[in-house]
Scaffold this active site. Structure first.
Site, mmCIF file in Angstrom:
data_model
loop_
_atom_site.group_PDB
_atom_site.id
_atom_site.type_symbol
_atom_site.label_atom_id
_atom_site.label_comp_id
_atom_site.label_asym_id
_atom_site.label_seq_id
_atom_site.Cartn_x
_atom_site.Cartn_y
_atom_site.Cartn_z
ATOM 1 N N TYR A 28 0.817 -1.206 0.000
ATOM 2 C CA TYR A 28 0.000 0.000 0.000
ATOM 3 C C TYR A 28 0.847 1.251 0.000
ATOM 4 C CZ TYR A 28 0.782 0.918 5.034
ATOM 5 O OH TYR A 28 1.343 1.226 6.253
ATOM 6 N N LYS B 146 6.435 -2.077 1.818
ATOM 7 C CA LYS B 146 5.273 -1.493 2.506
ATOM 8 C C LYS B 146 4.067 -2.420 2.382
ATOM 9 C CE LYS B 146 3.157 3.080 3.213
ATOM 10 N NZ LYS B 146 3.288 3.095 4.661
ATOM 11 N N GLU C 201 11.736 2.184 14.384
ATOM 12 C CA GLU C 201 10.880 3.274 13.909
ATOM 13 C C GLU C 201 9.602 3.282 14.733
ATOM 14 O OE1 GLU C 201 9.690 2.459 9.782
ATOM 15 O OE2 GLU C 201 9.697 0.324 10.224
ATOM 16 N N LEU D 213 10.949 1.126 7.175
ATOM 17 C CA LEU D 213 10.383 1.612 5.920
ATOM 18 C C LEU D 213 11.161 2.845 5.473
ATOM 19 C CD1 LEU D 213 7.989 1.104 3.949
ATOM 20 C CD2 LEU D 213 6.929 3.082 5.018
HETATM 21 N N1 PDD Z 1 2.769 4.861 7.371
HETATM 22 N N2 PDD Z 1 7.455 3.628 8.954
HETATM 23 C C1 PDD Z 1 6.321 2.917 8.949
HETATM 24 C C2 PDD Z 1 6.295 1.595 9.643
HETATM 25 C C3 PDD Z 1 5.170 3.415 8.303
HETATM 26 O O1 PDD Z 1 4.044 2.686 8.279
HETATM 27 C C4 PDD Z 1 5.216 4.691 7.684
HETATM 28 C C5 PDD Z 1 4.051 5.280 6.957
HETATM 29 C C6 PDD Z 1 6.433 5.409 7.729
HETATM 30 C C7 PDD Z 1 6.596 6.763 7.072
HETATM 31 O O2 PDD Z 1 6.605 6.653 5.671
HETATM 32 P P1 PDD Z 1 6.081 7.857 4.743
HETATM 33 O O3 PDD Z 1 6.861 9.044 5.145
HETATM 34 O O4 PDD Z 1 6.407 7.404 3.376
HETATM 35 O O5 PDD Z 1 4.611 8.032 5.020
HETATM 36 C C8 PDD Z 1 7.533 4.843 8.360
HETATM 37 C C9 PDD Z 1 1.597 5.298 6.691
HETATM 38 C C10 PDD Z 1 1.408 6.767 6.715
HETATM 39 C C11 PDD Z 1 0.391 4.534 7.206
HETATM 40 O O6 PDD Z 1 0.556 3.344 7.432
HETATM 41 O O7 PDD Z 1 -0.702 5.107 7.344
#
Ligand code: PDD
Length: 286
Positions: A33, A150, A182, A206
């Protein structure tokens, strides 16, 4: 108001959209996703999300449902049809199904399932959390070893948020071999002096699209950045802490496992980075 969502080539009212019960996303969490934020009706960092999606698909040997241009067109159409000013577009691709439950991947001719929907989030720029900062707890990171992909396997991150909630906090930072990996849905940072410290990229975290942009803006603003592991104890003793993601932008962290960070209020550097990130991202939005 009912949303218009996208499912496999069709724009439909949300209560008419359907996916098979045999879909491997549903049965095996066999899907990936992306979440792209929308500010002033513009998509933020669309290109970064599209490139990461392609990589996630490739790593899992999953067919791409369509090209980048078509994906952009679908995102824009949903933002327009649902009149989203500030909010997000959620996109999910699963391996689909050949109509049975089987651990073995179906044949290459199986069509992936592509679903997109919007969420409206008025006020996201000036949320109470962004003004006051959030409180986090630490939990062990027991996720699988390919966190750079992801995937929709989000049960443990959900459990982490529930553990945080039960402790009267907002989120959890995950720890592996003594070092922070994270947040449950965001990348984690601490600030010491004028230096921003965040874990280096690997399969353990991620590769956040917001992380890449924020580190670029930090460098442009002459802030020092060090990519290395840090512990919860080091974070508790830091001057500032924050997280980044497409849904929170730059979000100050003011407490970790009960210990106040800095003055217990959002730090100057985190506040500045949030302003820069939002301003520059809106300018570059598509
Ligand atoms: N989550 N680390 C994890 C485990 C994440 O699920 C996310 C993002 C990030 C940050 O990635 P980005 O900057 O590309 O959004 C880091 C999304 C927002 C979610 O699951 O809703």
């Amino acid at each position: 108001m009912s949303r218009i969502v996208y499912v496999n080539g069709e724009y439909l009212p949300e209560d008419e959209a359907k996916v098979s019960v045999f879909d491997r996303g549903f049965l095996f969490a066999d899907g990936v996703y992306e979440v792209t934020s929308v500010l002033d009706g513009k998509l933020i960092d669309f290109d970064g999300h599209a490139v990461r999606l392609e990589r996630s698909l490739r790593e899992l040997d999953m067919a791409a449902p369509c090209g980048k241009d078509e994906l952009l067109a679908i995102h824009r159409e949903l933002v327009a049809r649902n009149e989203i000013s500030d909010g997000l577009v959620y996109l999910q691709v699963t391996r689909g199904s050949d109509g049975d439950r089987d651990f073995v991947f179906p044949g290459a001719d199986t069509q992936p399932t592509l679903v997109l929907f919007t969420q409206s989030k008025p006020g996201i720029r000036d949320s109470a959390a962004s003004k006051n900062g959030i409180k986090v707890i630490s939990i062990e990171d027991v996720r699988w070893g390919r966190r750079d992909i992801k995937t929709v396997q989000l049960l443990y991150p959900s459990m982490g948020k529930m553990m945080a909630k039960a402790a009267g906090c907002d989120d959890a930072w995950m720890v592996q071999d003594g070092a922070v990996t994270e947040g449950t849905s965001n990348n984690a940072y601490i600030v010491k002096g004028r230096k921003i410290i965040t874990r280096e990229l690997s399969n353990d975290i991620l590769h956040g699209i917001t992380r890449a942009a924020v580190l670029r803006f930090a460098a442009e603003a002459q802030m020092e950045v060090e990519e290395r592991n840090f512990t919860i104890e080091e974070a508790q003793a830091a001057d500032e802490a924050f997280v980044t993601s497409a849904t929170t932008f730059v979000m100050p962290v003011v407490e970790i496992d009960g210990a106040q960070i800095g003055a217990g209020a959002p730090g100057e550097l985190a506040k500045r980075l949030r302003e820069i990130y939002i301003e520059e991202s809106v300018k570059a939005g598509v």
